[in-house]
Design a protein around this motif. Structure first.
Motif, mmCIF file in Angstrom:
data_model
loop_
_atom_site.group_PDB
_atom_site.id
_atom_site.type_symbol
_atom_site.label_atom_id
_atom_site.label_comp_id
_atom_site.label_asym_id
_atom_site.label_seq_id
_atom_site.Cartn_x
_atom_site.Cartn_y
_atom_site.Cartn_z
ATOM 1 N N VAL A 119 43.521 18.925 24.282
ATOM 2 C CA VAL A 119 41.913 18.739 23.865
ATOM 3 C C VAL A 119 42.239 20.326 23.247
ATOM 4 C CG1 VAL A 119 39.888 18.774 24.232
ATOM 5 C CG2 VAL A 119 41.143 17.404 25.926
ATOM 6 N N LYS A 120 42.128 20.738 21.938
ATOM 7 C CA LYS A 120 41.495 21.535 21.252
ATOM 8 C C LYS A 120 39.911 22.185 22.209
ATOM 9 C CE LYS A 120 45.149 22.760 19.007
ATOM 10 N NZ LYS A 120 46.038 23.492 18.528
ATOM 11 N N VAL A 121 40.385 23.292 21.351
ATOM 12 C CA VAL A 121 38.696 24.237 22.753
ATOM 13 C C VAL A 121 38.556 25.102 21.882
ATOM 14 C CG1 VAL A 121 38.518 22.494 24.971
ATOM 15 C CG2 VAL A 121 39.870 24.890 24.711
ATOM 16 N N ALA A 122 37.513 26.261 21.782
ATOM 17 C CA ALA A 122 37.121 26.983 21.408
ATOM 18 C C ALA A 122 37.713 27.759 19.530
ATOM 19 C CB ALA A 122 38.074 28.214 21.644
ATOM 20 N N GLU A 123 36.771 26.238 19.288
ATOM 21 C CA GLU A 123 37.407 26.508 17.736
ATOM 22 C C GLU A 123 36.213 27.269 17.226
ATOM 23 O OE1 GLU A 123 38.539 23.713 13.886
ATOM 24 O OE2 GLU A 123 39.023 24.592 15.882
ATOM 25 N N ILE A 147 44.927 16.939 31.393
ATOM 26 C CA ILE A 147 44.324 17.759 30.892
ATOM 27 C C ILE A 147 44.629 18.602 31.039
ATOM 28 C CG2 ILE A 147 41.970 17.777 29.854
ATOM 29 C CD1 ILE A 147 40.733 15.286 30.891
ATOM 30 N N ARG A 148 45.330 18.780 29.328
ATOM 31 C CA ARG A 148 44.849 20.962 29.004
ATOM 32 C C ARG A 148 44.382 21.234 27.982
ATOM 33 N NH1 ARG A 148 50.538 18.500 27.129
ATOM 34 N NH2 ARG A 148 51.315 18.847 29.812
ATOM 35 N N VAL A 149 43.896 21.892 27.673
ATOM 36 C CA VAL A 149 43.426 22.756 26.517
ATOM 37 C C VAL A 149 43.923 23.995 26.119
ATOM 38 C CG1 VAL A 149 41.066 21.903 27.567
ATOM 39 C CG2 VAL A 149 41.737 24.271 28.191
ATOM 40 N N ASP A 150 43.683 23.888 24.765
ATOM 41 C CA ASP A 150 44.512 24.706 24.055
ATOM 42 C C ASP A 150 43.630 25.361 22.675
ATOM 43 O OD1 ASP A 150 45.624 26.288 22.255
ATOM 44 O OD2 ASP A 150 46.728 24.064 21.502
#
Length: 348
Positions: A119-123, A147-150
């Motif tokens: 999951v893309k985060v910190a956009e 779930i991993r975040v990027d």
């Protein structure tokens, strides 16, 4: 002895030099299903080599020196081929861009059954509340998935610790590049551990943008590394980096067409160990491809096979003349950097 120029390829490059590539190069522009990394179209330059099709698609903001690694990877694919595989099926994760939470079910549906989701985060311009809602939406659709975040380096240390402490409530497998630099990664990792937050740290940009990718391992800045074939200069160079880093590796894509994904699969297939699902299912984020038999997940994995590029699709999605000229000029410049030798192709 004169230094090599763009028309005199050193050992390891294609024998015909840059003119050989220019003669057969095709440039495509493919629409994205949703905005990703701030772009709505993905452009790529492709050319056929004696051992298969190759892809050169560094993002436009990358300089020639960094882009030369992408070209080295392309030449490897077309003229050297790939190492012998150790496995013929690669587990892959779904990828969820920085979209609204309500869009998550539709995006996940494009991937079929998966056991892991990135999951893309910190956009830029978005809030932690939106990130948390997006991650929670993924968990609601897939209650048992990893779930991993990027974050693509989008947080500072304090922001990363705050965000990951909050996001850990849904259960995170790991967090990819929460802050931009190696020292920051090490500090985030230390603070999370001291607080008892069970989130592993993965390094991505810190591996491929540093002159010495092994600094990550030496600094204790990550629990695992994310490796991408093109930015690291090819499958063989990536394998050496993983071996020397001594950390578990996840193979990911750089928003490639199926041609580039084939190289990523070759790396994943050749790694001695593959403990995590790979981020190679991203063709599903493109509205078109250069083959009619795309390398997309089937029941959570992609089977290793070659790609048959379709000439009709190359014509249908050909980039406008101005963009084609831009890419060909970039190819000339980048080839000159590559032909000059280290540091672009050297092993740290």
């Amino acid at each position: 002895m004169p230094s090599p120029d763009e028309t005199t390829p050193p050992s390891g490059l294609n024998p015909g030099g840059v003119e050989e590539l220019l003669d057969v190069a095709r440039v495509v522009s493919l629409r994205m299903r949703v905005k990703f990394r701030g772009i709505t179209k993905r452009e790529a330059l492709l050319f056929p080599g004696p051992l298969g099709w190759a892809e050169f698609c560094p993002f436009p903001e990358y300089g020639d020196a960094e882009a030369s690694r992408w070209l080295a990877a392309a030449v490897e694919a077309g003229w050297q081929g790939f190492p012998e595989p150790l496995r013929d099926s690669i587990p892959v994760n779904a990828t969820v861009p920085a979209i609204e939470a309500v869009q998550v079910p539709d995006i996940l549906a494009r991937f079929g059954r998966v056991d892991a989701v990135k999951v893309k985060v910190a956009e830029p311009g978005q809030t932690l509340d939106k990130d948390a809602a997006r991650v929670a939406a993924v968990r609601a659709v897939l209650p048992d998935a990893a779930i991993r975040v990027d974050a693509n380096g989008g947080w500072d240390v304090a922001g990363a610790v705050e965000a990951l402490t909050r996001l850990a409530a849904v259960g995170l497998e790991y967090a990819e590049q929460p802050v931009p630099d190696i020292a920051g990664l090490a500090e985030v990792r230390r603070r999370l551990r001291s607080s008892g937050v069970p989130v592993l740290i993965a390094a991505d940009e810190s591996v491929r943008k540093e002159e010495d990718p092994l600094k990550v391992a030496r600094a204790g800045a990550a629990d695992l590394i994310v490796v991408k074939v093109a930015p690291l200069g090819g499958v063989r160079r990536a394998l050496r980096i993983v071996a020397q880093a001594g950390l578990p590796a996840v193979v990911s894509s750089a928003l490639d067409t199926s041609v580039g994904i084939r190289a990523g699969l070759a790396l994943a297939a050749a790694l001695p160990e593959l403990p995590y699902a790979c981020g190679l299912g991203t063709v599903s984020l493109l509205a078109a491809d250069v083959t009619r038999d795309s390398l997309v997940p089937d029941d959570g994995s992609i089977r290793l096979r070659d790609v048959a590029v379709d000439p009709g699709l190359l014509d249908e999605f050909a980039a406008p003349p101005a963009r084609r000229d831009w890419w060909l000029d970039r190819l000339r410049r980048t080839y000159a950097v590559l032909a000059a030798g280290p540091p672009a192709t050297s092993m740290p």
